[in-house]
Design a protein around this motif. Sequence first.
Motif, mmCIF file in Angstrom:
data_model
loop_
_atom_site.group_PDB
_atom_site.id
_atom_site.type_symbol
_atom_site.label_atom_id
_atom_site.label_comp_id
_atom_site.label_asym_id
_atom_site.label_seq_id
_atom_site.Cartn_x
_atom_site.Cartn_y
_atom_site.Cartn_z
ATOM 1 N N ILE A 202 0.723 -1.247 0.053
ATOM 2 C CA ILE A 202 -0.467 -0.077 -0.457
ATOM 3 C C ILE A 202 0.983 1.662 0.184
ATOM 4 O O ILE A 202 2.239 1.003 1.131
ATOM 5 C CB ILE A 202 -0.998 -0.149 1.391
ATOM 6 C CG1 ILE A 202 -1.955 -1.600 1.344
ATOM 7 C CG2 ILE A 202 -1.971 1.089 0.952
ATOM 8 C CD1 ILE A 202 -2.620 -1.024 1.995
ATOM 9 N N VAL A 203 0.651 2.226 -0.841
ATOM 10 C CA VAL A 203 1.423 3.179 -1.227
ATOM 11 C C VAL A 203 0.773 3.690 -0.433
ATOM 12 O O VAL A 203 -0.086 5.029 -0.579
ATOM 13 C CB VAL A 203 1.959 3.953 -2.498
ATOM 14 C CG1 VAL A 203 2.749 5.100 -2.649
ATOM 15 C CG2 VAL A 203 2.440 2.631 -3.356
ATOM 16 N N ASP B 121 -4.509 8.664 -8.946
ATOM 17 C CA ASP B 121 -3.446 7.546 -9.115
ATOM 18 C C ASP B 121 -4.357 6.160 -8.091
ATOM 19 O O ASP B 121 -3.163 5.331 -9.162
ATOM 20 C CB ASP B 121 -2.113 8.118 -8.316
ATOM 21 C CG ASP B 121 -1.331 9.717 -8.659
ATOM 22 O OD1 ASP B 121 -1.673 9.629 -9.818
ATOM 23 O OD2 ASP B 121 -0.909 10.267 -8.400
ATOM 24 N N MET B 122 -4.657 6.531 -7.291
ATOM 25 C CA MET B 122 -5.279 5.053 -6.869
ATOM 26 C C MET B 122 -5.927 3.943 -7.371
ATOM 27 O O MET B 122 -5.920 2.920 -7.460
ATOM 28 C CB MET B 122 -6.214 5.310 -5.058
ATOM 29 C CG MET B 122 -4.534 5.781 -4.081
ATOM 30 S SD MET B 122 -5.842 5.937 -2.794
ATOM 31 C CE MET B 122 -6.822 7.540 -2.720
#
Length: 94
Positions: free
Chosen positions: A4-5, A12-13
């Motif tokens: 998970i960033v 972006d997600m």
Amino acid sequence: MGKIVKGLSDEDMLKGFKEKESFENIDRGESGSTVLRKKAAAKPAALLLPAEEAERLNRFLLELSMECLKKKQPCSFKVTREKDTVVIKTVTEK
């Protein structure tokens, strides 16, 4: 699954995400089908009905559309006139 960033924007997600077609996203034009997208983007015709009758008509059309979706049969509506009666029929698309 990957890591998970943190700190990504919503855009972006959701990059690369494709939502499954359902009755919840047809009206918003978010389905992958170009036919449904064109229908959803079409401008509604002006109705010469009182507000209550227009609401009833829309409810009946929605019910018919939902029945078609439950049967997994895409359908559209065909409108005809017979003397002083307007007839709306569902047409199953193949």
